[in-house]
Design a protein around this motif. Structure first.
Motif, PDB file in Angstrom:
ATOM      1  N   LEU A 181      52.120   0.978  37.019  1.00 23.50           N
ATOM      2  CA  LEU A 181      52.539   2.319  37.396  1.00 23.50           C
ATOM      3  C   LEU A 181      53.780   2.710  36.609  1.00 23.50           C
ATOM      4  N   PRO A 182      53.926   4.001  36.322  1.00 28.45           N
ATOM      5  CA  PRO A 182      52.919   5.041  36.494  1.00 28.45           C
ATOM      6  C   PRO A 182      51.770   4.810  35.525  1.00 28.45           C
ATOM      7  N   ASP A 183      50.581   5.211  35.918  1.00 32.90           N
ATOM      8  CA  ASP A 183      49.393   4.932  35.107  1.00 32.90           C
ATOM      9  C   ASP A 183      49.290   5.943  33.968  1.00 32.90           C
ATOM     10  N   ARG A 184      50.166   5.774  33.016  1.00 33.43           N
ATOM     11  CA  ARG A 184      50.184   6.593  31.806  1.00 33.43           C
ATOM     12  C   ARG A 184      51.103   5.887  30.806  1.00 33.43           C
ATOM     13  N   GLN A 185      51.033   6.288  29.567  1.00 37.49           N
ATOM     14  CA  GLN A 185      52.011   5.796  28.598  1.00 37.49           C
ATOM     15  C   GLN A 185      53.393   6.289  29.027  1.00 37.49           C
ATOM     16  N   TYR A 188      51.938   0.785  28.014  1.00 37.78           N
ATOM     17  CA  TYR A 188      50.651   1.479  27.935  1.00 37.78           C
ATOM     18  C   TYR A 188      50.147   1.962  29.297  1.00 37.78           C
ATOM     19  N   ALA A 189      49.257   2.938  29.269  1.00 32.37           N
ATOM     20  CA  ALA A 189      48.464   3.300  30.433  1.00 32.37           C
ATOM     21  C   ALA A 189      47.408   2.229  30.666  1.00 32.37           C
ATOM     22  N   ASN A 190      46.948   2.120  31.894  1.00 33.29           N
ATOM     23  CA  ASN A 190      45.899   1.146  32.191  1.00 33.29           C
ATOM     24  C   ASN A 190      44.656   1.450  31.352  1.00 33.29           C
ATOM     25  N   GLY A 191      44.103   0.422  30.723  1.00 31.04           N
ATOM     26  CA  GLY A 191      42.933   0.568  29.874  1.00 31.04           C
ATOM     27  C   GLY A 191      43.252   0.710  28.406  1.00 31.04           C
ATOM     28  N   GLU A 192      44.489   1.064  28.072  1.00 31.82           N
ATOM     29  CA  GLU A 192      44.859   1.170  26.655  1.00 31.82           C
ATOM     30  C   GLU A 192      45.063  -0.210  26.033  1.00 31.82           C
ATOM     31  N   TYR A 193      45.642  -1.113  26.792  1.00 28.75           N
ATOM     32  CA  TYR A 193      45.845  -2.483  26.319  1.00 28.75           C
ATOM     33  C   TYR A 193      45.851  -3.382  27.547  1.00 28.75           C
ATOM     34  N   GLY A 194      44.631  -3.678  28.012  1.00 32.90           N
ATOM     35  CA  GLY A 194      44.450  -4.404  29.254  1.00 32.90           C
ATOM     36  C   GLY A 194      44.079  -3.472  30.381  1.00 32.90           C
ATOM     37  N   ASP A 195      43.071  -3.871  31.148  1.00 29.44           N
ATOM     38  CA  ASP A 195      42.606  -3.085  32.287  1.00 29.44           C
ATOM     39  C   ASP A 195      42.683  -3.962  33.533  1.00 29.44           C
ATOM     40  N   GLY A 196      43.619  -3.631  34.413  1.00 27.51           N
ATOM     41  CA  GLY A 196      43.834  -4.451  35.597  1.00 27.51           C
ATOM     42  C   GLY A 196      43.132  -3.953  36.836  1.00 27.51           C
ATOM     43  N   THR A 197      42.194  -3.021  36.682  1.00 28.15           N
ATOM     44  CA  THR A 197      41.552  -2.415  37.851  1.00 28.15           C
ATOM     45  C   THR A 197      40.871  -3.451  38.727  1.00 28.15           C
ATOM     46  N   ASN A 198      40.102  -4.354  38.130  1.00 27.86           N
ATOM     47  CA  ASN A 198      39.303  -5.296  38.909  1.00 27.86           C
ATOM     48  C   ASN A 198      40.119  -6.371  39.599  1.00 27.86           C
ATOM     49  N   ILE A 199      41.351  -6.574  39.172  1.00 30.45           N
ATOM     50  CA  ILE A 199      42.172  -7.606  39.810  1.00 30.45           C
ATOM     51  C   ILE A 199      43.387  -7.000  40.517  1.00 30.45           C
ATOM     52  N   GLY A 200      43.372  -5.689  40.703  1.00 31.88           N
ATOM     53  CA  GLY A 200      44.434  -5.033  41.449  1.00 31.88           C
ATOM     54  C   GLY A 200      45.776  -5.041  40.747  1.00 31.88           C
ATOM     55  N   ARG A 201      45.751  -4.910  39.415  1.00 28.53           N
ATOM     56  CA  ARG A 201      47.007  -4.944  38.657  1.00 28.53           C
ATOM     57  C   ARG A 201      47.039  -3.776  37.662  1.00 28.53           C
ATOM     58  N   VAL A 202      47.132  -2.587  38.201  1.00 28.31           N
ATOM     59  CA  VAL A 202      47.283  -1.386  37.388  1.00 28.31           C
ATOM     60  C   VAL A 202      48.762  -1.043  37.329  1.00 28.31           C
TER      61      VAL A 202
END
Length: 609
Positions: free
Chosen positions: A224-228, A208-222
């Motif tokens: 890559l690549p940030d898309r499906q 998944y892209a970040n935010g689709e199933y889990g959002d790691g922005t606040n803990i520095g775990r996005v």
């Protein structure tokens, strides 16, 4: 490349021909970017892995590889699947050394290997001539340089099939989702150093892209690549991102792994011909950017074989990952592929009732006829050779789980698990019962929850839940490394335990249910018994060494059911619901870094913060 497994290497003469006259990279421009790993141990050999690249990024490729690249070939050697980045101008030369001592003073095996952009600069080599059930250390170096070396790795061979050994220990993991939190489970097992081998039952990555199933922005775990992800570059980059987690790197460096994929290594709820959001239709092709089901799977499979320390099982079948390991006379480990190989249509969310209606059709299979036949023969052969235990690795939960309390009475089961393939499960039970094959341990993942059940052929064999009589083995299913509870990322511990109480009451064979904690479990196997120890993680919001002992269970040799005295697990568990037992929450937490104990408050998901 390996002489025994040429598919694991690069066709050097073709690479040299393509790059005739190119200057090699100087050692100063090369980096070991993602540590080392080992896997698929045999008594006399093991696969060693590393990645050495002139860059940290992964090789880009086009979304649809065309031409005559062999289908599902882990290491394509024809043509160029590279659209925006150039191939390496020369093969990268590495040496490797294997030794029984940490200082690498002695040499058990050594050699020279090559990599290039063809394989995303990854290297796999089969170290040969090793002794059974022996610990080794290994390291890679850039040819001609003593300064550019990989981290030091540790590995271990398996016992020879006829060796009589007293014990073996396995750590069992599944479902590691990068943005949902840190992979502390891997590190805890490595720091305790109490197992011989690591089994990963799938969902090593998520698509998944970040935010689709889990959002790691606040803990520095996005991720890559940030898309499906769809393309070969996408899957390579996603694997590379996951392999930046320090505890995952530690586990790979310290233990030989025996991994298998589930669905998310390709896409959600995959089966032979599609997935939940991508099917072989024109509308799906247009919606998802012009990639077909087969091409997406081909991209994912190629990247997986590049990045994971596994063997190519069958030179004539590049999609095959199902395989087995005879670990002395103590046990046979049978690793199934119940996802990608030849699985009949699964629950795709819009067709749940349809799959329910056909769930007992004789034609339906989790694995297809070829793998089914192999599986049943493995079980029979294991008994005939006198192995004490059979450990069966299944991606999804094998036992029936009545979920009517959650789903209602119309479609009350998880039809994406074995409950959607009842004829296949019944054929398995038939093989076990008719051939009197006992001492079976099924280990499974996928569900993101802990389950412990007696293995029972319901409606066919009489079964007593209080004693376990009628069972033919035990299933130990584990929670996720970091993926959220099936009750949701924000479920409270009270709500999770209430749901577990209902589940245990609704399912005769289910002895323990636990939905709250992320974690893993270990199997400690001897001739007399199998002991399962479950561990939960207080928090995933940062890297930490803490864990809570959740429950412990025993299966005695010949009992074919959980040991009860008078109930399983000693009558007490830390969390969840135990049939006939008590739940006593202590929050006693072990630091696997120091061995010190403390009382902690449990936090689970990123959303809890």
């Amino acid at each position: 490349p390996s002489q025994n497994h040429p598919g694991l290497g690069v066709s050097i003469h073709k690479v040299n021909k393509r790059n005739a006259g190119a200057a090699p990279y100087p050692a100063s421009q090369l980096n070991f970017t993602h540590g080392v790993a080992s896997g698929d141990p045999y008594p006399n050999s093991v696969i060693l892995w590393t990645r050495c690249a002139p860059m940290s990024d992964d090789v880009r490729s086009n979304s649809t590889v065309t031409g005559y690249v062999p289908l599902y070939n882990p290491v394509p050697i024809y043509g160029q699947a590279n659209e925006t980045g150039p191939p390496s101008t020369a093969p990268i030369c590495l040496t490797y050394k294997v030794s029984k001592d940490k200082g690498l003073a002695s040499t058990a095996d050594s050699g020279t290997v090559y990599t290039s952009s063809d394989t995303d600069y990854t290297v796999k080599v089969e170290a040969n001539g090793l002794s059974p059930y022996t610990q080794y250390y290994y390291q890679f170096s850039v040819c001609g340089s003593s300064n550019v070396t990989s981290p030091l790795g540790r590995t271990k061979t398996t016992p020879a099939p006829d060796d009589v050994i007293t014990k073996v220990a396995l750590a069992i993991f599944s479902c590691s989702n990068f943005p949902f939190g840190f992979f502390n489970a891997y590190g805890n097992s490595a720091r305790k150093d109490a197992v011989d081998y690591v089994i990963h039952l799938g969902d090593y990555i998520y698509e998944y892209a970040n935010g689709e199933y889990g959002d790691g922005t606040n803990i520095g775990r996005v991720s890559l690549p940030d898309r499906q992800i769809y393309t070969l570059y996408d899957y390579r980059k996603r694997l590379a991102t996951y392999r930046t987690d320090q505890d995952l790197l530690l586990s790979h460096r310290q233990f030989p792994w025996i991994p298998v994929w589930d669905d998310h290594e390709v896409a959600d709820n995959t089966y032979r011909d599609g997935s939940s959001e991508l099917n072989n239709t024109e509308a799906s092709f247009i919606k998802d950017g012009g990639v077909s089901v087969d091409q997406r799977k081909m991209n994912a499979v190629r990247a997986y074989f590049e990045w994971m320390p596994i063997r190519q099982v069958d030179m004539d079948d590049g999609l095959r990952i199902w395989r087995s390991f005879s670990i002395g006379s103590l046990l046979d480990l049978v690793i199934l592929d119940t996802r990608q190989y030849d699985r009949s249509i699964t629950d795709l969310y819009w067709n749940t009732h349809y799959v329910n209606q056909i769930s007992n059709d004789a034609s339906r299979s989790m694995m297809g006829p070829r793998q089914e036949s192999w599986f049943f023969n493995q079980l029979i052969d294991s008994k005939q050779r006198g192995a004490t235990w059979r450990v069966i690795g299944s991606q999804t939960v094998y036992s029936r789980v009545n979920l009517s309390s959650t789903f209602g009475n119309v479609d009350p089961l998880n039809f994406d698990a074995w409950d959607g393939y009842q004829a296949n499960r019944n054929r398995t039970f038939q093989t076990l019962y008719e051939n009197d094959i006992g001492n079976n341990i099924v280990v499974s993942g996928d569900s993101h929850a802990n389950w412990v059940s007696d293995l029972v052929w319901l409606d066919h064999t009489p079964y007593d839940p209080s004693s376990g009589d009628g069972s033919i083995g035990v299933e130990f299913a584990g929670a996720a490394v970091s993926s959220p509870s099936p009750g949701g990322a924000n479920i409270t511990i009270a709500a999770a335990n209430k749901a577990s109480q209902v589940l245990v009451a609704d399912n005769r064979e289910l002895q323990w249910s636990e939905l709250y904690y992320r974690g893993y479990f270990e199997l400690h196997i001897s001739q007399d018994s199998v002991n399962a120890s479950y561990f939960g993680l207080p928090t995933l919001l940062n890297r930490n060494p803490d864990e809570i002992s959740l429950a412990n269970f025993t299966v005695l040799n010949g009992a074919n059911a959980l040991y009860r005295n008078p109930v399983p697990g000693g009558g007490v568990v830390e969390n969840g619901a135990l049939k006939g037992g008590q739940t006593v929450q202590t929050n006693v937490t072990n630091s696997t870094a120091t061995g010190m104990y403390s009382i902690s408050r449990a936090y689970q998901s990123v959303e809890d913060s």
